[in-house]
Design a protein around this motif. Structure first.
Motif, PDB file in Angstrom:
ATOM      1  N   UNK A 161       0.874  -1.173   0.000  1.00 17.48           N
ATOM      2  CA  UNK A 161       0.000   0.000   0.000  1.00 17.48           C
ATOM      3  C   UNK A 161       0.910   1.221   0.000  1.00 17.48           C
ATOM      4  N   UNK A 162       0.632   2.172  -0.900  1.00 12.72           N
ATOM      5  CA  UNK A 162       1.486   3.363  -1.018  1.00 12.72           C
ATOM      6  C   UNK A 162       0.629   4.594  -1.291  1.00 12.72           C
ATOM      7  N   UNK A 163       1.223   5.745  -1.008  1.00  6.27           N
ATOM      8  CA  UNK A 163       0.531   7.011  -1.215  1.00  6.27           C
ATOM      9  C   UNK A 163       1.513   8.037  -1.752  1.00  6.27           C
ATOM     10  N   UNK A 164       1.032   8.863  -2.685  1.00  3.55           N
ATOM     11  CA  UNK A 164       1.830   9.987  -3.176  1.00  3.55           C
ATOM     12  C   UNK A 164       1.649  11.130  -2.192  1.00  3.55           C
ATOM     13  N   UNK A 165       2.735  11.725  -1.734  1.00  7.83           N
ATOM     14  CA  UNK A 165       2.596  12.888  -0.852  1.00  7.83           C
ATOM     15  C   UNK A 165       1.798  13.994  -1.534  1.00  7.83           C
ATOM     16  N   UNK A 223      -1.642  14.107  -6.418  1.00  3.65           N
ATOM     17  CA  UNK A 223      -1.897  14.519  -5.049  1.00  3.65           C
ATOM     18  C   UNK A 223      -2.782  13.555  -4.272  1.00  3.65           C
ATOM     19  N   UNK A 224      -2.246  13.075  -3.176  1.00  6.36           N
ATOM     20  CA  UNK A 224      -3.011  12.260  -2.267  1.00  6.36           C
ATOM     21  C   UNK A 224      -3.477  10.923  -2.824  1.00  6.36           C
ATOM     22  N   UNK A 225      -2.980  10.519  -3.974  1.00  5.22           N
ATOM     23  CA  UNK A 225      -3.405   9.257  -4.564  1.00  5.22           C
ATOM     24  C   UNK A 225      -2.875   8.097  -3.749  1.00  5.22           C
ATOM     25  N   UNK A 226      -3.736   7.116  -3.505  1.00  7.46           N
ATOM     26  CA  UNK A 226      -3.338   5.921  -2.771  1.00  7.46           C
ATOM     27  C   UNK A 226      -3.498   4.713  -3.684  1.00  7.46           C
ATOM     28  N   UNK A 227      -2.513   3.831  -3.633  1.00  5.40           N
ATOM     29  CA  UNK A 227      -2.548   2.640  -4.474  1.00  5.40           C
ATOM     30  C   UNK A 227      -2.270   1.389  -3.651  1.00  5.40           C
TER      31      UNK A 227
END
Length: 138
Positions: free
Chosen positions: A41-45, A51-55
């Motif tokens: 699970x990862x997120x773009x700062x 912006x704020x995208x979570x994968x």
């Protein structure tokens, strides 16, 4: 918890190099009393481009005796995870991570292309040697 795929660390490092923050590994998805685990699970700062995208990323090596069996298993797993995300309303995009070599060798063929397209599988193509993301395929 399931064993990590042979390319797990290469994908994790590639995500970090691309500006993703790793939230956790073996992310727990629960539905109806059943628990499954997605590899990363990862997120773009927020300051970054997405912006704020979570994968969520499921890593697959496709090193089994049969590519078609590996494909059936990977796509089935992807669909189960995607359906749980939809049902629970979790705010993650799901990707299947594969190596650049696997993509070039197998995923250019007609059957995998049809299966990936029909089932709307999002791919994350990684070069495991240099640990970089080569392509995002939505």
């Amino acid at each position: 918890m399931p064993a990590k795929d042979i390319y797990h660390n290469a994908v994790r490092f590639a995500l970090v190099k691309d500006g993703w923050e790793i939230l956790t590994e073996d992310y727990s998805l629960e539905y109806g009393g059943d628990r499954l685990y997605v590899d990363i699970a990862a997120e773009k700062p927020i300051a970054a481009a997405k912006q704020g995208q979570k994968i969520l990323v499921e890593v697959k090596s496709f090193l089994g005796r049969s590519f078609i069996n590996d494909l059936e298993r990977a796509v089935g797993q992807y669909i189960v995870y995607r359906d749980i995300l939809i049902e629970t309303g979790l705010d993650f995009e799901l990707y299947l991570a594969i190596t650049q070599g696997t993509y070039k060798r197998y995923f250019q063929r007609q059957l995998p292309q049809m299966i990936i397209n029909r089932n709307q599988v999002k791919l994350l193509i990684v070069d495991p040697e240099s640990e970089v993301i080569v392509e995002w395929i939505d």
